[in-house]
Design a protein around this motif. Structure first.
Motif, PDB file in Angstrom:
ATOM      1  N   UNK A 223       0.845  -1.186   0.000  1.00  0.00           N
ATOM      2  CA  UNK A 223       0.000   0.000   0.000  1.00  0.00           C
ATOM      3  C   UNK A 223       0.883   1.240   0.000  1.00  0.00           C
ATOM      4  N   UNK A 224       0.608   2.166  -0.922  1.00  0.00           N
ATOM      5  CA  UNK A 224       1.296   3.458  -0.926  1.00  0.00           C
ATOM      6  C   UNK A 224       0.492   4.423  -0.075  1.00  0.00           C
ATOM      7  N   UNK A 225       1.155   5.098   0.852  1.00  0.00           N
ATOM      8  CA  UNK A 225       0.433   6.019   1.723  1.00  0.00           C
ATOM      9  C   UNK A 225       0.910   7.453   1.592  1.00  0.00           C
ATOM     10  N   UNK A 226       1.908   7.713   0.739  1.00  0.00           N
ATOM     11  CA  UNK A 226       2.306   9.095   0.529  1.00  0.00           C
ATOM     12  C   UNK A 226       1.286   9.756  -0.403  1.00  0.00           C
ATOM     13  N   UNK A 227       1.088  11.041  -0.251  1.00  0.00           N
ATOM     14  CA  UNK A 227       0.049  11.757  -0.989  1.00  0.00           C
ATOM     15  C   UNK A 227       0.250  11.708  -2.499  1.00  0.00           C
ATOM     16  N   UNK A 228       1.504  11.618  -2.928  1.00  0.00           N
ATOM     17  CA  UNK A 228       1.775  11.658  -4.362  1.00  0.00           C
ATOM     18  C   UNK A 228       1.356  10.374  -5.065  1.00  0.00           C
ATOM     19  N   UNK A 229       1.440   9.233  -4.369  1.00  0.00           N
ATOM     20  CA  UNK A 229       1.211   7.959  -5.067  1.00  0.00           C
ATOM     21  C   UNK A 229       0.067   7.133  -4.496  1.00  0.00           C
ATOM     22  N   UNK A 230      -0.568   7.588  -3.451  1.00  0.00           N
ATOM     23  CA  UNK A 230      -1.661   6.803  -2.870  1.00  0.00           C
ATOM     24  C   UNK A 230      -2.739   6.633  -3.931  1.00  0.00           C
ATOM     25  N   UNK A 231      -2.998   5.385  -4.320  1.00  0.00           N
ATOM     26  CA  UNK A 231      -3.965   5.120  -5.387  1.00  0.00           C
ATOM     27  C   UNK A 231      -5.343   5.607  -4.978  1.00  0.00           C
ATOM     28  N   UNK A 232      -5.691   5.360  -3.739  1.00  0.00           N
ATOM     29  CA  UNK A 232      -6.969   5.841  -3.214  1.00  0.00           C
ATOM     30  C   UNK A 232      -6.983   5.634  -1.714  1.00  0.00           C
ATOM     31  N   UNK A 233      -7.635   6.528  -1.021  1.00  0.00           N
ATOM     32  CA  UNK A 233      -7.762   6.421   0.434  1.00  0.00           C
ATOM     33  C   UNK A 233      -9.085   7.040   0.840  1.00  0.00           C
ATOM     34  N   UNK A 234      -9.631   6.518   1.917  1.00  0.00           N
ATOM     35  CA  UNK A 234     -10.885   7.082   2.426  1.00  0.00           C
ATOM     36  C   UNK A 234     -10.869   7.034   3.949  1.00  0.00           C
ATOM     37  N   UNK A 235     -11.036   8.211   4.556  1.00  0.00           N
ATOM     38  CA  UNK A 235     -11.229   8.282   5.996  1.00  0.00           C
ATOM     39  C   UNK A 235     -12.703   8.040   6.297  1.00  0.00           C
ATOM     40  N   UNK A 236     -12.969   7.330   7.395  1.00  0.00           N
ATOM     41  CA  UNK A 236     -14.335   7.028   7.778  1.00  0.00           C
ATOM     42  C   UNK A 236     -14.752   7.983   8.884  1.00  0.00           C
ATOM     43  N   UNK A 237     -15.856   8.663   8.663  1.00  0.00           N
ATOM     44  CA  UNK A 237     -16.342   9.603   9.671  1.00  0.00           C
ATOM     45  C   UNK A 237     -16.624   8.870  10.980  1.00  0.00           C
ATOM     46  N   UNK A 240     -11.538   6.029  13.658  1.00  0.00           N
ATOM     47  CA  UNK A 240     -10.117   6.340  13.663  1.00  0.00           C
ATOM     48  C   UNK A 240      -9.362   5.487  12.661  1.00  0.00           C
ATOM     49  N   UNK A 241     -10.063   5.011  11.634  1.00  0.00           N
ATOM     50  CA  UNK A 241      -9.409   4.186  10.628  1.00  0.00           C
ATOM     51  C   UNK A 241      -9.497   4.849   9.262  1.00  0.00           C
ATOM     52  N   UNK A 242      -8.576   4.442   8.420  1.00  0.00           N
ATOM     53  CA  UNK A 242      -8.518   4.867   7.025  1.00  0.00           C
ATOM     54  C   UNK A 242      -8.476   3.623   6.153  1.00  0.00           C
ATOM     55  N   UNK A 243      -9.202   3.642   5.044  1.00  0.00           N
ATOM     56  CA  UNK A 243      -9.155   2.541   4.078  1.00  0.00           C
ATOM     57  C   UNK A 243      -8.187   2.933   2.967  1.00  0.00           C
ATOM     58  N   UNK A 244      -7.267   2.047   2.654  1.00  0.00           N
ATOM     59  CA  UNK A 244      -6.348   2.272   1.538  1.00  0.00           C
ATOM     60  C   UNK A 244      -6.549   1.193   0.485  1.00  0.00           C
ATOM     61  N   UNK A 245      -6.472   1.604  -0.763  1.00  0.00           N
ATOM     62  CA  UNK A 245      -6.445   0.644  -1.869  1.00  0.00           C
ATOM     63  C   UNK A 245      -4.995   0.354  -2.204  1.00  0.00           C
ATOM     64  N   UNK A 246      -4.654  -0.911  -2.230  1.00  0.00           N
ATOM     65  CA  UNK A 246      -3.284  -1.308  -2.535  1.00  0.00           C
ATOM     66  C   UNK A 246      -3.277  -2.432  -3.545  1.00  0.00           C
ATOM     67  N   UNK A 247      -2.154  -3.163  -3.588  1.00  0.00           N
ATOM     68  CA  UNK A 247      -1.995  -4.198  -4.615  1.00  0.00           C
ATOM     69  C   UNK A 247      -1.321  -5.435  -4.032  1.00  0.00           C
ATOM     70  N   UNK A 248      -1.800  -6.555  -4.515  1.00  0.00           N
ATOM     71  CA  UNK A 248      -1.294  -7.866  -4.113  1.00  0.00           C
ATOM     72  C   UNK A 248      -0.472  -8.441  -5.256  1.00  0.00           C
TER      73      UNK A 248
END
Length: 967
Positions: A223-237, A240-248
Motif C-alpha cells: 500500500x502506498x500512503x504518501x500523498x503523491x502515489x496513494x492510489x486511493x484512500x478514504x477516511x471514515x467519519x 479512527x481508521x482509514x481505508x487504503x487501496x493497494x496491490x497484491x
C-alpha cells in the motif's frame, strides 16, 4: 487390507506422456506417496470465450539463485565469549532471556536487516523481505563468522545487534522452468519448487518494501500512503481508521511459464496525523469535565474501546515544543502503549516494572486521565562521567510527583490541552513515558487488526466495490508503478527478471444454467423455471416439499413503534398460501401468547425466552427494530443452545414496509422451510452422479480467531463446521460443529466422530443404506497444506467409514479443495459475453487452462452473476479421485465441472446461483453461527487474553442438532 485402504491417499496416478500435455492414467494407486490426481483432460463443454486474467508473464534469464536465512541476536560481551550462557541469566541488553527486546519484529527488524545489507559490497545483487531471508545472485563475501554487527543510533542508548547469514541454499531456477515445460514429477511434494518460487516473489517485492512511502502487509500486499502515489484512500467519519487501496502480488506456476498474479486489495489502517485532532474529531476531548465529583463511565468505556482497538502498540512521532508557538525543538519516534492508564508501570502479573515509579491518578475511579490528572515521578537522569548533574525544570524538584501539565509548562513553557487524554509513548512492558496528545503524531501506513464496526464494514464494502474495468486499469497502471515492474527497476534487471507489459489472455467456457423446479401453485405437479442472469423469480410456484408442520409458534417484538401483529399475520398467511409451508395460521392460543411477547421496559430477551420455555414453541419470529449484532447474537444463543427453539429474525423496516415486502416474505419463508426439513427447489434434471441416491456430498470448514487484541488469539479456539447431504435432493444439510486448538487448520480426531455421525444420519434417511460414493468439498486450505489434508484428515475420514461399512464394501471418495479467498480475477474481452450490470464475465464461466497446471486437476468457476464489483471465481482442486475418472473416463473433467456448477443453483436460501458450491457455503455458515454462539471467546478480548474464557464450543440443543438451525 483395512490399513492399506486408510493409507490410500491418492487416486490412480498418471504420467505425462506427450509434450502437448495429453495424459494417460495409470490404474495402480501408490499409497506411499502423494501423487495428486493427474488432470484426466481439459473440459470442453460450454460456449468458448477469451478472458483477460490478472496475471503478467515473467521472463527470466537468471539460471540460479542463492538464499540465506537470517538470525538476529544480541552481541556477546567480550568477557563472555567462549562461555556457555548462564542458566536463568540475563541477556546482554539487561533484559531477561526471551524478553521482547531481544526478539525484534516489524519495523525494527526491517531496520536491523537493512543496516546489515548496507554493509555488504555495493556490487552485490541482493533482495529481502526483511524478516527471515536474503536472496542473492551470487554468494556473498561475508566475514568468517558470517555475522555482521549493526547499531541503531537514533536512540538514547546505542542499540546493538548481530545479523548472522546462514547458508547459502542453492536455488535452481533452470530446474523450475524445465519442470513447468515438461511437468515431470521429480518427487511427491506439492507445491513443486516452492522455495524457488518464493525467492522470485521476494525479489519482485524488494523495491516496494524499501520505498519509505509504501507499507507491506504479509508476503504480498503493498500500500502506498504518501500523498503523491496513494492510489486511493478514504477516511471514515466517526472512526479512527482509514481505508487504503493497494496491490497484491504472488508468483504462480502455470503450464510452460511463470506468472505474477497482481490484484487490487484493500486494507484498514490507523488514521495518520495529529493524535489530538483525531481524538477531538472522535469526540473524545472531554477530559476537562472529569473530576472526583464527576466521573463519566460512558466516556471511560469509549476511551477503553479506542485504546484497545486503535492505540495499543501504535508507532508515533513525539514532538517537543520549541521556543515559539507551533515550532518544535525536536522529535522522536516511538512505539506507544496508547492512552495513559492507572495500570502503567505494571506487568501482566500486576507487579511494578520499575519499583516506586508508578504514576498517580488524581481521579481514583477513572482509569484514564488528562494532563491535569496524571502525575509521574520526576527523576534526574544519572549523569555520564564528567557531566554535571542537570537542574530540574523551573519550579519543580527531582524526586517529587508532578502532573504532566506542570512538567510541560515548566520545561517547555507549553500550556497543555486539558481536554485531551495523556498518551503513554513507551512500549508495553516498559516504564511509562508521558506525552501530550496534541504533540503526538500517528505515523502513516500502520495496519490494524481489530473487529470493525458496522459503519466501518459498510464503508469498506462500498469503497472496495469497483467495476472490473476500473480494477483492471489500476492493475496495469498504478500497480505496476507501486510494485516497480518496469524497466526503471534496476534490481529486476540485475537479477535477470522482466515482467510482461500486458495482462495475459486465457481460454474460458460459459456453461449453460440448469433449469430449476418448484411445485406448481396448485401443488399437483412440478414446474420448471429457467434462470436468467444467474437468478430467477419464484412466481406462481411453491416449494417442492414443505417441512414438518409448525403448529406452535409465536413472535417477539421490541416495544417501539407500531405493533407488528397484522404484518405477522399476513406473513404467516403468505408462507402458507404462496410458499406452501405447513404452518398454523395463528399462534396456538392454548400454549402460545396470541399477541406475541413484547420485549420492552424491564423485560429482557432472556426473560422473554424463559417465559416461553413451558410452552415449547417450535418457532419464534423476532422483529428487530434495527440491525443489532448484540441482540441477534443473544437470540441465537438462547434459541440454538439454551432452549432449542428455531428462531428467525426480521428487520422491522423491511418486514413492515410495503416496498418489496412480498419478496422479503418469500426469502424469510425459504429459511423457515429449510429449518423444518423442507425442500425449497431442485433441478429439473437431476445431477448424473446424484440421481441414483447413492452419493453423499460433504463440506467442512475451519474458522480461526481473527481481529483480536494481542494475546487474546492465543487462547481462543478454532471452530469447525461439518455438513453433509442426507439424500438425493441435496436440500437438507444438517451440521456437526466442534472446537479445537486455535490457529490450527488440520482437523483433530473429533473428525472421526463427526463424519461417522453424518454417515449414520444418511443411513437413517435412506432405509439403512450407506452411500456408495462420498464427494467432499474441503474449504479454505492453501496449496502448502494439500498434503496435510491427505496425511492427517483423510485417514480420519477412512476410519469413520471403517467403523460402519463391512470389510467387503468401502465407499469411493473424491476429495476436492474449494477456495474463495484467492486473488485470481477474470475480465471480459468480448463485450457480447459480459454481464450487463457488473461488467464481469457471465455466470457459468469456467477456466481450467492458462493460469492452471496441465499436471494437476484444478479449475476456476464463476457460477454466480456478480451484481456489482469484480466477480471472484471459486477455485477447485482435486486432491483425491476414486469416482469421476472411474465413472466418466476422459469426460471426468466435464462431469465434475458440470456437477459443481449445477450444485451452485441448489443453495436453498436464495433464488439465484451462489459463488461457491453449497456444501462449502453451508459449512462456512455453520462456522459463523458457532462463532456467534461463543462470541465471548472472540469479542471479550481481555478475558480471553488472560486465559479466563473456556475454549469449549457450546453444544447445539438436542431438539435442533439434526436440523439446518444455522440457515
Amino acid at each position: 487390507m483395512e490399513d492399506a485402504w486408510i493409507q490410500a491417499n491418492s487416486s490412480p496416478a498418471g504420467q505425462l506422456t506427450t509434450k502437448m500435455g495429453r495424459l494417460a492414467a495409470s490404474n495402480t494407486p501408490d499409497p506411499s506417496t502423494h501423487i495428486f490426481p493427474f488432470r484426466p483432460n481439459f473440459g470442453h463443454e460450454g460456449i468458448k470465450t477469451e478472458l483477460w486474467a490478472n496475471y503478467f508473464k515473467l521472463n527470466l534469464t537468471v539460471r540460479s539463485l542463492f538464499a540465506y536465512s537470517l538470525t538476529i541476536s544480541r552481541p556477546v560481551p567480550v568477557e563472555e565469549e567462549g562461555k556457555p550462557p548462564k542458566k536463568g541469566g540475563k541477556s546482554t541488553s539487561g533484559k531477561k532471556d526471551g524478553d521482547a527486546a531481544d526478539t525484534p519484529k516489524g519495523k525494527k527488524l526491517a531496520i536491523i536487516i537493512q543496516l546489515a545489507l548496507d554493509q555488504l559490497p555495493e556490487q552485490a545483487v541482493i533482495a529481502s523481505e526483511f524478516k527471515q531471508q536474503v536472496i542473492t545472485l551470487k554468494k556473498l563475501d561475508l566475514p568468517e563468522t558470517n555475522a555482521i554487527n549493526v547499531q541503531i543510533t537514533d536512540r538514547a542508548r546505542p542499540d546493538k545487534w548481530v545479523v548472522t547469514f546462514n547458508g547459502p541454499e542453492s536455488l535452481q531456477i533452470d530446474d523450475l522452468m524445465e519442470y513447468l515445460i515438461t511437468m515431470k514429477d521429480v518427487d511427491s511434494s506439492f507445491p513443486k519448487f516452492a522455495r524457488e518460487i518464493d525467492a522470485i516473489g521476494v525479489i519482485l517485492g524488494h523495491m516496494a518494501r524499501t520505498d519509505p512511502g509504501t507499507t507491506a502487509i504479509g508476503s504480498g500486499r503493498f500500500f502506498a500512503f504518501d500523498n503523491a502515489r496513494a492510489d486511493a484512500a478514504r477516511d471514515i467519519d466517526q472512526s479512527m481508521v482509514t481505508i487504503l487501496r493497494g496491490y497484491f502480488q504472488s508468483v504462480r506456476p502455470a503450464t510452460g511459464r511463470l506468472l505474477v498474479n497482481t490484484n487490487v486489495t484493500h486494507g484498514i489502517f490507523r488514521r495518520a496525523g495529529n493524535l489530538g485532532a483525531i481524538l477531538t474529531k472522535k469526540g473524545l476531548n472531554r477530559m476537562q469535565t472529569i473530576s472526583a465529583q464527576n466521573i463519566d463511565f460512558r466516556y471511560a468505556a469509549q476511551l477503553k474501546e479506542v485504546n484497545s482497538k486503535f492505540l495499543s502498540r501504535v508507532r508515533v512521532r513525539v514532538h517537543f515544543p520549541g521556543k515559539r508557538a507551533g515550532e518544535f525543538s525536536g522529535s522522536q519516534d516511538a512505539t506507544s502503549s496508547g492512552l495513559a492508564t492507572s495500570r502503567d508501570n505494571l506487568d501482566k502479573n500486576g507487579k511494578e516494572i520499575e519499583e516506586g515509579a508508578s504514576p498517580q491518578f488524581t481521579v481514583p475511579r477513572f482509569s484514564y486521565g488528562g494532563p491535569q490528572h496524571v502525575k509521574f515521578l520526576l527523576r534526574a537522569r544519572e549523569p555520564q562521567p564528567g557531566e554535571k548533574p542537570k537542574r530540574a525544570p523551573k519550579g519543580l524538584q527531582w524526586g517529587t510527583y508532578v502532573t504532566v501539565a506542570q512538567y510541560y509548562m515548566a520545561k517547555y513553557d507549553h500550556e497543555a490541552d486539558l481536554s485531551l487524554p495523556v498518551i503513554n509513548t513507551s512500549p508495553p512492558g516498559r516504564r511509562p513515558n508521558y506525552s501530550l496528545a496534541e504533540l503526538v503524531e500517528i505515523l502513516p501506513g500502520q495496519t490494524i487488526k481489530a473487529k470493525l464496526s458496522p459503519i466501518e464494514q459498510d464503508a469498506m464494502i462500498q469503497f472496495a466495490c469497483r467495476p472490473p474495468p476500473s480494477n483492471a486499469h489500476s492493475i496495469v497502471t498504478s500497480a505496476r508503478q507501486l510494485l516497480a515492474y518496469d524497466s526503471n527497476n534496476l534490481l529486476l534487471n540485475n537479477f535477470g527478471i522482466a515482467v510482461g507489459k500486458e495482462l495475459i489472455k486465457v481460454l474460458a467456457r460459459q456453461l449453460p444454467p440448469p433449469e430449476v423446479a418448484y411445485m406448481s401453485s396448485r401443488g399437483n405437479s412440478a414446474q420448471s423455471v429457467l434462470p436468467n442472469d444467474g437468478g430467477w423469480l419464484m412466481k406462481q410456484v411453491k416449494v417442492i416439499r414443505p417441512g414438518r408442520l409448525i403448529n406452535n409458534w409465536t413472535y417477539l417484538y421490541f416495544g417501539q413503534g407500531q405493533n407488528p401483529k397484522p404484518t405477522v399475520k399476513n406473513f404467516v398467511q403468505f408462507m402458507k398460501n404462496n410458499v406452501g409451508i405447513q404452518i398454523n395460521p395463528t399462534p396456538n392460543p392454548s400454549q402460545i401468547p396470541a399477541d406475541g411477547v413484547c420485549v420492552a421496559g424491564n423485560v429482557t430477551l432472556e426473560a422473554a425466552f424463559a417465559s416461553l420455555a413451558k410452552c415449547r414453541p417450535q418457532l419464534i419470529f423476532v422483529v428487530l427494530p434495527s440491525k443489532d449484532a448484540v441482540t441477534y447474537n443473544t437470540i441465537k444463543k438462547l434459541g440454538d443452545i439454551a432452549y432449542g427453539f428455531q428462531t428467525v429474525c426480521v428487520q422491522a423496516d423491511k418486514f413492515m414496509s410495503e416496498k418489496g415486502q412480498l419478496g422479503y416474505f418469500a426469502n424469510v419463508g425459504l429459511k423457515v422451510n429449510l429449518k423444518f426439513g423442507g425442500v425449497n427447489h431442485k433441478l429439473s434434471r437431476d445431477i448424473e452422479l446424484i440421481k441414483a441416491g447413492k452419493t453423499m456430498v460433504v463440506g467442512y470448514d475451519v474458522t480461526h480467531p481473527t481481529n483480536m487484541a494481542p494475546g487474546a488469539a492465543a487462547n481462543a479456539p478454532s471452530l469447525v463446521g461439518l455438513v453433509a447431504s442426507i439424500d438425493r435432493d441435496l436440500a437438507q444439510w444438517p451440521a456437526y460443529v466442534w472446537s479445537m486448538k486455535g490457529k490450527v487448520e488440520m482437523l483433530d480426531d473429533t473428525l472421526v466422530h463427526g463424519f461417522k455421525s453424518r454417515l449414520q444420519l444418511w443411513g437413517r434417511n435412506n432405509k439403512g443404506q450407506l452411500p456408495e460414493n462420498i464427494v467432499i468439498f474441503r474449504d479454505g486450505v492453501s496449496e502448502g497444506q494439500f498434503s496435510q489434508v491427505l496425511d492427517q484428515e483423510l485417514p480420519k475420514i477412512r476410519e469413520a467409514c471403517l467403523s460402519l461399512y463391512t470389510s467387503s464394501r468401502r465407499p469411493r471418495i473424491s476429495l476436492i479443495v474449494s477456495v474463495k479467498r484467492h486473488q485470481t480475477r477474470f475480465y471480459p474481452t468480448d463485450p457480447t459475453k459480459i454481464h450487463s450490470r457488473s461488467k464481469s464475465p457471465r455466470e457459468g464461466t469456467v477456466v481450467d487452462r492458462g493460469v492452471t497446471s496441465v499436471r494437476y486437476w484444478d479449475f476456476f468457476l464463476q457460477a454466480h452473476a456478480s451484481l456489482q464489483g469484480t466477480a471472484r471465481p471459486a477455485h477447485y482442486t482435486v486432491l483425491l479421485d476414486e469416482i469421476f475418472r472411474a465413472d466418466y473416463g476422459a469426460a471426468a473433467a466435464n462431469a465434475l465441472e458440470k456437477m459443481t456448477h449445477e450444485m451452485c443453483y441448489l443453495y436453498g436460501r436464495a433464488t439465484k446461483a451462489v459463488s461457491i458450491c453449497p456444501p462449502a457455503y453451508y459449512a462456512d455458515l455453520v462456522c459463523t453461527r458457532a462463532r456467534i454462539h461463543n462470541d465471548e471467546l472472540f469479542d471479550d478480548n481481555q478475558s480471553v487474553a488472560s486465559g479466563k474464557s473456556a475454549a469449549a464450543t457450546k453444544i447445539i440443543h438436542e431438539s435442533l442438532k439434526d436440523t439446518m438451525y444455522y440457515i
